[in-house]
Motif scaffolding. Structure first.
Motif, mmCIF file in Angstrom:
data_model
loop_
_atom_site.group_PDB
_atom_site.id
_atom_site.type_symbol
_atom_site.label_atom_id
_atom_site.label_comp_id
_atom_site.label_asym_id
_atom_site.label_seq_id
_atom_site.Cartn_x
_atom_site.Cartn_y
_atom_site.Cartn_z
ATOM 1 N N ALA A 42 -20.374 2.658 -37.428
ATOM 2 C CA ALA A 42 -21.783 2.253 -35.950
ATOM 3 C C ALA A 42 -23.075 3.464 -36.287
ATOM 4 N N THR A 43 -22.853 4.599 -36.687
ATOM 5 C CA THR A 43 -23.843 5.421 -36.488
ATOM 6 C C THR A 43 -24.355 6.115 -38.336
ATOM 7 N N ARG A 44 -23.291 5.342 -39.218
ATOM 8 C CA ARG A 44 -23.695 5.716 -40.660
ATOM 9 C C ARG A 44 -24.497 7.045 -41.200
ATOM 10 N N ARG A 45 -22.921 8.102 -40.066
ATOM 11 C CA ARG A 45 -22.623 8.958 -40.830
ATOM 12 C C ARG A 45 -21.320 9.395 -40.930
ATOM 13 N N ALA A 46 -21.572 10.645 -41.702
ATOM 14 C CA ALA A 46 -19.800 11.581 -42.108
ATOM 15 C C ALA A 46 -19.905 12.240 -41.812
ATOM 16 N N GLU A 76 -25.537 20.619 -40.223
ATOM 17 C CA GLU A 76 -24.554 21.607 -39.476
ATOM 18 C C GLU A 76 -23.759 21.171 -38.819
ATOM 19 N N GLU A 77 -24.820 20.339 -37.193
ATOM 20 C CA GLU A 77 -24.444 20.030 -36.328
ATOM 21 C C GLU A 77 -24.969 18.531 -36.233
ATOM 22 N N ALA A 78 -23.718 18.085 -35.607
ATOM 23 C CA ALA A 78 -24.280 16.532 -35.590
ATOM 24 C C ALA A 78 -25.511 15.977 -34.568
ATOM 25 N N PRO A 79 -26.460 15.385 -35.125
ATOM 26 C CA PRO A 79 -27.516 15.150 -34.185
ATOM 27 C C PRO A 79 -27.678 13.684 -33.412
ATOM 28 N N PRO A 80 -28.030 13.872 -32.793
ATOM 29 C CA PRO A 80 -27.586 11.966 -31.537
ATOM 30 C C PRO A 80 -28.461 11.141 -32.745
ATOM 31 N N ARG A 214 -28.845 -4.252 -34.825
ATOM 32 C CA ARG A 214 -28.816 -5.074 -33.350
ATOM 33 C C ARG A 214 -27.851 -4.136 -32.648
ATOM 34 N N SER A 215 -26.490 -4.748 -33.635
ATOM 35 C CA SER A 215 -25.347 -4.165 -32.644
ATOM 36 C C SER A 215 -25.208 -2.802 -32.545
ATOM 37 N N ARG A 216 -25.821 -2.406 -34.008
ATOM 38 C CA ARG A 216 -25.530 -0.330 -34.007
ATOM 39 C C ARG A 216 -26.246 0.068 -33.169
ATOM 40 N N GLY A 217 -27.783 -0.528 -32.983
ATOM 41 C CA GLY A 217 -29.176 -0.117 -32.251
ATOM 42 C C GLY A 217 -27.980 -0.061 -31.263
ATOM 43 N N ARG A 218 -27.543 -1.259 -30.526
ATOM 44 C CA ARG A 218 -27.120 -0.681 -28.750
ATOM 45 C C ARG A 218 -26.315 0.002 -28.506
ATOM 46 N N SER A 220 -25.448 2.584 -30.455
ATOM 47 C CA SER A 220 -26.349 4.240 -31.161
ATOM 48 C C SER A 220 -27.449 4.755 -29.576
ATOM 49 N N GLU A 221 -27.767 3.326 -28.844
ATOM 50 C CA GLU A 221 -28.803 3.898 -27.652
ATOM 51 C C GLU A 221 -27.602 4.298 -26.783
ATOM 52 N N ALA A 222 -26.589 3.601 -27.105
ATOM 53 C CA ALA A 222 -25.824 3.931 -25.700
ATOM 54 C C ALA A 222 -25.151 6.008 -25.893
#
Length: 272
Positions: A42-46, A76-80, A214-218, A220-222
């Motif tokens: 959803a956030t495309r983060r590892a 090194e710190e996960a940002p929003p 679009r779902s990922r955007g929602r 991410s907003e949450a």
């Protein structure tokens, strides 16, 4: 360079499905010194926990690239998570383009008498279908070919590979029929074209990609709203004194003081 027991968050590009997540997690987990690798589609983060004495950030990045994906940024710190509205707009624009151009092609397939109603010969009608299908394949479907090429460079395949091969095969054969029909004609019959297969596959998958973005955007907003709820600092009691420190500096076993009306900055156990 991060210290022992470091954790880094990589923002990845090219993730489209659970198989992509599994491939990246497996590749990162096999790097010596990596204790844990977790990828969020959803956030495309590892998020990777590793020992810098055995591996490095550069090695982690190279591992992701070798798996056929991209490292867009790291921290090194996960940002929003960044807002993916631009990605959703791109997929929406390409989907709508494909949808509009696909309608004549699909109607021609569902209504065989349509060329006769329009006064067109079969060869002329096939050329018209070629004109409609070409931008669908090479504009709307460009991202599939880009993803397939990136995967092929690293000896891998993915969903983009399947889509690119299927649509290009149908389009290539149909284009050959348009320009060289006599080479595939049988018993005087006009050979069939399959432009409808090309445009329908691309249109439907782009619809899925758009809805996914679009779902990922929602989501991410949450998540961004949750990040906004956390205060930037915390008041901790150390050596009998209260001091205000950045939230990232709160350590295990710290006693956090929360005054009436303030937000609770971290999870913990209520002592008094």
């Amino acid at each position: 360079m991060p210290n022992q027991g470091s954790e880094v968050t990589l923002t990845l590009g090219g993730l489209h499905c659970a198989a992509c997540v599994g491939r990246v997690e497996k590749a990162l987990s096999q790097v010596p010194g990596v204790d844990r690798a977790q990828v969020n589609l959803a956030t495309r983060r590892a998020k990777v926990q590793y020992d810098p004495r055995q591996t490095s950030l550069e090695a982690l990045q190279q591992t992701v690239v070798a798996a056929g994906y991209e490292v867009e940024s790291w921290a090194e710190e996960a940002p929003p998570p960044p807002p993916p509205e631009e990605e959703a707009r791109t997929f929406k624009r390409r989907f709508l383009t494909a949808l509009v151009l696909s309608l004549p092609v699909v109607l021609g397939h569902l209504l065989p008498p349509l060329p006769q109603w329009l006064g067109l010969t079969p060869s002329t009608w096939h050329f018209v279908l070629l004109l409609f299908a070409t931008p669908v394949l090479f504009y709307s479907g460009a991202s599939f070919f880009t993803g397939a090429v990136k995967a092929a460079r690293h000896g891998a395949t993915n969903m983009d590979t399947l889509v690119a091969m299927g649509t290009s095969a149908a389009y290539g054969y149909s284009a050959w029929v348009v320009f060289f029909p006599e080479t595939v004609a049988v018993a005087g019959q006009t050979p069939a074209v399959y432009f409808d297969t090309t445009v329908m596959i691309i249109t439907f998958i782009l619809l899925g990609r758009w809805l996914e973005a679009r779902s990922r955007g929602r989501a991410s907003e949450a998540i961004r709203r949750l990040f906004a709820l956390a205060p930037p600092t915390a008041r901790v009691r150390r050596d009998g004194e209260e001091q205000e420190v950045p939230l990232a500096q709160v350590a295990v076993e710290d006693q956090v003081v929360v005054r009436p009306g303030e937000k609770i900055p971290v999870d913990g156990v209520v002592l008094e």
